[in-house]
Design an enzyme around this catalytic site. Structure first.
Site, short mmCIF file in Angstrom:
data_model
loop_
_atom_site.label_atom_id
_atom_site.label_comp_id
_atom_site.label_asym_id
_atom_site.label_seq_id
_atom_site.Cartn_x
_atom_site.Cartn_y
_atom_site.Cartn_z
N CYS A 94 42.45 45.69 53.00
CA CYS A 94 41.21 45.51 53.76
C CYS A 94 41.41 44.36 54.73
CB CYS A 94 40.03 45.17 52.86
SG CYS A 94 40.14 45.76 51.17
N GLU A 118 30.34 43.77 58.65
CA GLU A 118 31.38 44.55 59.30
C GLU A 118 30.94 45.99 59.57
OE1 GLU A 118 35.33 42.64 57.16
OE2 GLU A 118 34.45 44.45 56.28
#
Length: 263
Positions: free
Chosen positions: A121, A186
């Site tokens: 990630c 995000e």
């Protein structure tokens, strides 16, 4: 003499900027205010502090780039609570036995240390090869970023994870605190890839890793001693296991989703 040199340099700089107005001065300004000299980051791991100078892509709510800012600026909760949003990606790497590779984030990480999560990630950088204003360009950018970070975090040779083998499924928009100071806000691009890879783990990034079958992951979630990143839990609770069931047939109908999933 020193004062004369400073004035000369300043005049030279001003002249260059007049002649070349297309020069972006943001990176130079950021370098002068490096995270390595930042009181907010005092006491954290030196390498993780250095990475806080990386430049993230700042977005509007529709995933359109509006600029860039340092990783540190993008991950401070005081900025997130004012609406600052950036682009990210989450890679789910499956081996030939259809097992998912998980990682446990290193204790040195500034955000979400020691938590279990998907394979990799991170964030595409605010550079031409990883930024995209249209969805197809953005997808290509995050695939390049994914290949870069798989190598940096897990030591995976890019030749084992070629760009064309990544499948883009969807985007999720979420916000989550890590602690009182740091967090995430995000639009996260979800990438699947099926590949057998060799690992050479970077201990500054990854504390542990393991391959799991779907039922093994479900059992991990039942273990109260294990903690998981919020984005990974969101994806698992909403979509992952259905996608996983179609890994070898039928995944096409889930690929290339254009709507952003708001979590």
């Amino acid at each position: 003499m020193s004062a004369t040199t400073t004035v000369t340099q300043s005049e030279s700089a001003n002249n260059i900027l007049r002649l070349f107005p297309e020069i972006n001065t943001q990176l130079a300004a950021q370098t002068q205010n490096s995270a390595t000299q930042d009181d907010d980051l005092a006491g954290y791991d030196e390498e993780q502090i250095r990475l806080m100078d990386e430049v993230c892509i700042v977005l509007d709510d529709n995933d359109v780039p509006i600029g860039s800012a340092s990783k540190k600026i993008c991950h401070l909760m005081e900025n997130i609570n004012k609406g600052l949003l950036h682009r990210a990606f989450s890679v789910f790497l499956f081996d030939s036995q259809d097992r998912l590779l998980l990682q446990q984030r290193a204790s040195e990480k500034i955000t979400f240390p020691d938590l279990w999560t998907n394979t990799c990630c991170s964030h595409p950088l605010g550079i031409p090869t990883e930024t995209g204003a249209t969805l197809p360009a953005a997808i290509e950018g995050v695939k390049r970023a994914a290949q870069r970070k798989l190598q940096q975090e897990l030591g995976i040779n890019p030749a084992q994870v070629p760009i064309e083998k990544f499948d883009f499924l969807t985007r999720i928009h979420y916000k989550a605190p890590s602690d009182g100071k740091w967090g995430e806000h995000e639009i996260d691009y979800i990438l699947f890839i099926k590949a057998d890879v060799d690992l050479d783990i970077n201990p500054n990034e990854v504390r542990d890793s393991k391959y799991v079958a779907a039922q093994e992951l479900k059992d991990m979630f039942k273990d109260s001693s294990l903690k998981f990143t919020p984005w990974f839990k969101l994806i698992c609770e909403s979509m992952l296991f259905e996608w996983w069931e179609h890994l070898n047939g039928g995944l096409e109908k889930y690929k290339g989703e254009t709507e952003i999933r708001r979590m």
